[in-house]
Design a protein around this motif. Structure first.
Motif, short mmCIF file in Angstrom:
data_model
loop_
_atom_site.label_atom_id
_atom_site.label_comp_id
_atom_site.label_asym_id
_atom_site.label_seq_id
_atom_site.Cartn_x
_atom_site.Cartn_y
_atom_site.Cartn_z
N THR A 33 0.94 -1.21 0.07
CA THR A 33 -0.01 0.11 -0.01
C THR A 33 1.03 1.29 -0.11
O THR A 33 0.56 2.44 0.40
N THR A 88 4.38 10.55 1.13
CA THR A 88 3.64 9.63 0.75
C THR A 88 2.83 10.05 -0.26
O THR A 88 2.24 11.19 -0.16
N PHE A 130 -9.59 8.08 2.48
CA PHE A 130 -8.86 8.55 3.51
C PHE A 130 -8.44 9.88 4.06
O PHE A 130 -8.03 10.33 4.87
N GLN A 131 -8.66 10.52 2.59
CA GLN A 131 -8.23 11.84 2.95
C GLN A 131 -9.31 13.07 2.32
O GLN A 131 -8.88 14.08 2.14
N ASP A 132 -10.41 12.62 2.47
CA ASP A 132 -11.39 13.41 2.26
C ASP A 132 -11.64 14.29 0.99
O ASP A 132 -11.45 15.49 1.11
N GLY A 169 -16.27 -0.08 3.20
CA GLY A 169 -15.31 -1.18 3.74
C GLY A 169 -14.00 -0.27 4.60
O GLY A 169 -14.04 0.79 4.28
N GLY A 170 -13.22 -1.21 4.86
CA GLY A 170 -11.99 -0.79 5.42
C GLY A 170 -11.05 -0.47 4.43
O GLY A 170 -9.78 0.28 4.78
#
Lengths: 201, 203, 326
Positions: C144, C158, C168-170, C291-292
């Motif tokens: 990842t 990253t 994850f970062q809107d 999901g995750g």
């Protein structure tokens, strides 16, 4: 003796003997098991509220217990918040140490977690997660730095660095910390976090 | 054909009737707790304790138990020793007890134990039952250790917690997770079948 | 049944019974993958070429080794299926992945994903995806970690994929969502094969025209994913990305066009293919939205692969004259 009464007698005897044996075993080990649990909690309190020589449970509910850490004279040094919240895989239990005004976090210790090894499980790692919790300003809710900052200097006093690849676990801990801090603050304002007996012990 | 001599009673559990590799019994602890060798060892020893003592008790009172209630009686006896093992671990080895979690109480449903009572201890003398229980337990322990050694070395690069593979080695995290258990056990079972096939054709 | 007398019987896919056509089909799949492979080398330069080569070599060597161990003729190697697995696996890997991990993945893909089941035609799961799933779980951090394409200069520590950005970062509220144009041409971070939508579609077009793959599968997947994400997008465009974004981003296209359509692991009958494809699209949508993980193509294809034997059993077309079951 008829078969059915023999069956009843045998099962009863086996059951009674097993029960008696187990109750004595339970009695013998009960204290030790309780002591093990208590020791674990005590160790964690001393870790997050440095200088603690004794502690007192001030408040208890299902997933939140607040301990007061006290010095040798019995004066309050800070609070140790033992809380459990949802993680990525299972619940995460931690001990969070704050000062007496609830404005500063001393440090965080993760006690129980079942996050993915190598990813979410890094929440127990000093280098990648726990060090960001040391000496943090918590007078306002803490926030998560996304994406992760490359050096800790870039973070503001109330910011926690994300573990790369484990945003959800990092967020889970942060959310439980924030909500338990809010709850603790409310309890303190309501005067429910008082040491029992002035200068006890 | 039942084994006759004491040494046959003992050694059949090691390979010929190995509970894990030949009979595929007790898969739940085999898959669940073998992510580290210390857990495999603790589980193997706890199972040994329960199996040996249960076999001892069952074989000594086998004549008193009416066959209609034998399973119920065996389960009560097994559950008693399982609880003893569970309490003992929690009192004296809390970290291991924490690692094994619910799998110590679950020894009670480990088929190896009930199967040995039903198939052996309830029909044989005390001494033979004890030897049989020891052999079976040892077979189970060895299987757990082999599996957990593979999983710990590949999954963490360690052997009983000691670093054995250098820092160049990037642990295969999958091996300490459930899929790693299935993959490693599957490969071991395949090898076991191959060995058995070879030795059969030689006979 | 004495197995040694059997010469290469394929059970699940009757249209493969003609032995000669297997290498032909496989060869056309390899050709169709070339545009995407060239695109990945263009975007990630030497790293991509190295990954493609090592996966290809490791797959072929593993296949040969297993054929030898199982006492099968080595000429099976020439059917091209192992080569496809190697290329497809490489296309699903992040460009920065260390080569030894890629090689482990190829060995697992061929060894556990294919040969352990009995070789070509007997595997339940897509071998390349089995290899990738293994790597994802074994080395989650390396799998990842993303690097930007060669032509983008960035300063952050990253670099996120378009989907990672979204999840994850809107990205929507921050206004940093990757544009559709960039997704189409491929100037984005991600696995080797998930950069350029254009290159993938070119290759797949060739396969579709040759009728080497079932058109229902990609169409069904794209349809159900668009429907699912479309509903959420219409209710709240400030939170959910558009269906077109979901179709172009991530590994959806390579998954839908090249992996879900693998003949061995997809249903035979048209009805089965529709159910299978709609299921994949739905599971992708569920994983991406709730999901995750940021991306769910791999797991949803593997998940639906498991249903293929069942689908084949219950959607078998009625044989002429057979009585209709009520």
């Amino acid at each position: 003796m008829s078969l059915s009464s023999r069956m009843a007698v045998v099962l009863t005897t086996v059951g009674v003997l097993a029960g008696a044996f187990l109750s004595s075993i339970g009695h013998l080990t009960k204290e030790r098991i309780a002591l093990n649990k208590q020791r674990e909690i005590e160790k964690a309190i001393i870790q997050v509220v440095p200088g603690t020589s004794s502690n007192q449970s001030l408040y208890e509910e299902k997933k939140l217990t607040i301990y007061g850490g006290m010095d040798e004279e019995g004066a309050l040094l800070g609070y140790a918040i033992h809380a459990t919240g949802a993680g990525f895989q299972d619940e995460i239990t931690f001990m969070l140490g704050t000062n007496i005004d609830l404005t500063r976090i001393n440090s965080l210790a993760i006690l129980e977690q079942k996050e993915t090894p190598g990813l979410g499980a890094k929440i127990t790692n000093m280098e990648s997660f726990l060090r960001y919790w040391e000496n943090k300003d918590c007078s306002q809710p803490l926030s998560l730095r996304k994406p992760a900052a490359s050096s800790p200097e870039e973070l503001s006093p109330s910011e926690i660095n994300t573990i790369t690849g484990a945003t959800i676990s990092s967020e889970a801990v942060l959310n439980t910390v924030n909500s338990s801090l809010v709850k603790t603050r409310e309890l303190k304002e309501d005067g429910k976090l008082k040491l029992e007996g002035k200068n006890a012990r | 054909m039942p084994a006759r001599t004491a040494s046959e009673d003992f050694t059949k559990g090691l390979w010929k009737e190995n509970p894990v590799f030949r009979h595929l019994l007790g898969m739940c602890p085999t898959l669940a707790v073998t992510n580290a060798m210390i857990n495999g060892l603790a589980m193997g020893l706890a199972t040994t304790f329960v199996l040996v003592l249960s076999s001892l008790v069952v074989s000594s009172i086998k004549k008193l138990i009416p066959s209609q209630v034998r399973i119920a009686s065996y389960i009560v006896i097994i559950a008693t020793f399982v609880t003893v093992a569970d309490r003992f671990l929690a009192a004296f080895f809390p970290p291991i007890s924490k690692n094994l979690g619910p799998y110590v109480p679950l020894i009670v449903v480990n088929c190896i134990i009930l199967e040995r009572q039903e198939a052996f201890s309830s029909k044989n003398t005390i001494s033979r039952s004890l030897i049989d229980a020891l052999g079976m337990s040892l077979g189970f322990l060895i299987a757990l250790l082999v599996l957990s050694a593979i999983r710990e070395i590949l999954g963490s690069g360690t052997f009983f917690g000691q670093q054995v593979l250098g820092t160049w080695f990037e642990p295969w995290i999958i091996m300490v997770l459930p899929p790693g258990a299935f993959i490693a056990l599957g490969i071991l079972l395949g090898l076991a079948n191959k060995i058995e096939e070879k030795s059969k054709s030689r006979r | 049944m004495p197995e040694k007398n059997n010469s290469f019987i394929i059970q699940s896919s009757p249209h493969l019974r003609e032995k000669d056509s297997v290498p032909k089909i496989m060869f056309s799949v390899i050709i169709s993958l070339l545009p995407a492979a060239f695109a990945s080398v263009y975007f990630f330069r030497f790293r991509a070429a190295l990954l493609l080569f090592s996966c290809l070599a490791a797959s072929l060597i593993t296949e040969a080794l297993f054929l030898w161990l199982r006492k099968r003729p080595l000429r099976y190697l020439l059917d091209g299926s192992a080569a496809i697995t190697g290329i497809l696996l490489a296309m699903t890997l992040p460009p920065s992945l260390p080569l030894e991990f890629a090689i482990i993945g190829a060995v697992v893909a061929i060894g556990l994903g294919k040969q352990a089941f009995g070789g070509l035609g007997h595997n339940i799961f897509n071998p390349a995806l089995v290899g990738r799933a293994f790597l994802q779980t074994a080395f989650p951090v390396a799998m990842t970690t993303w690097i930007p394409p060669a032509m983008i200069k960035v300063n952050t520590a990253t670099f996120a994929t378009p989907l990672g950005n979204l999840k994850f970062q809107d990205a929507i509220s921050q206004g940093t969502l990757t544009s559709l144009e960039e997704l189409f041409w491929g100037n984005v971070g991600g696995c080797l094969g998930e950069t350029s939508a254009l290159a993938l579609m070119l290759g797949a077009l060739y396969l579709l025209l040759r009728r080497s793959i079932d058109w229902r599968i990609p169409v069904g997947i794209i349809l159900s994913l668009s429907l699912f994400t479309g509903i959420f997008w219409l209710t709240n465009p400030g939170k959910y990305a558009s269906p077109l974004f979901h179709v172009l981003a991530g590994s959806l296209l390579i998954g839908a066009l090249f992996m879900a359509t693998d003949m061995v692991t997809s249903p035979i009958s048209p009805l089965g293919a529709w159910i299978y494809a709609l299921g994949i699209g739905l599971v992708i949508g569920l994983i991406r939205l709730f999901g995750g993980y940021a991306e769910g193509v791999m797991y949803s294809i593997l998940f639906m692969n498991a249903f293929v034997p069942l689908l084949n059993k219950y959607t078998r077309p009625r044989i002429l004259g057979e009585e209709r079951k009520t």
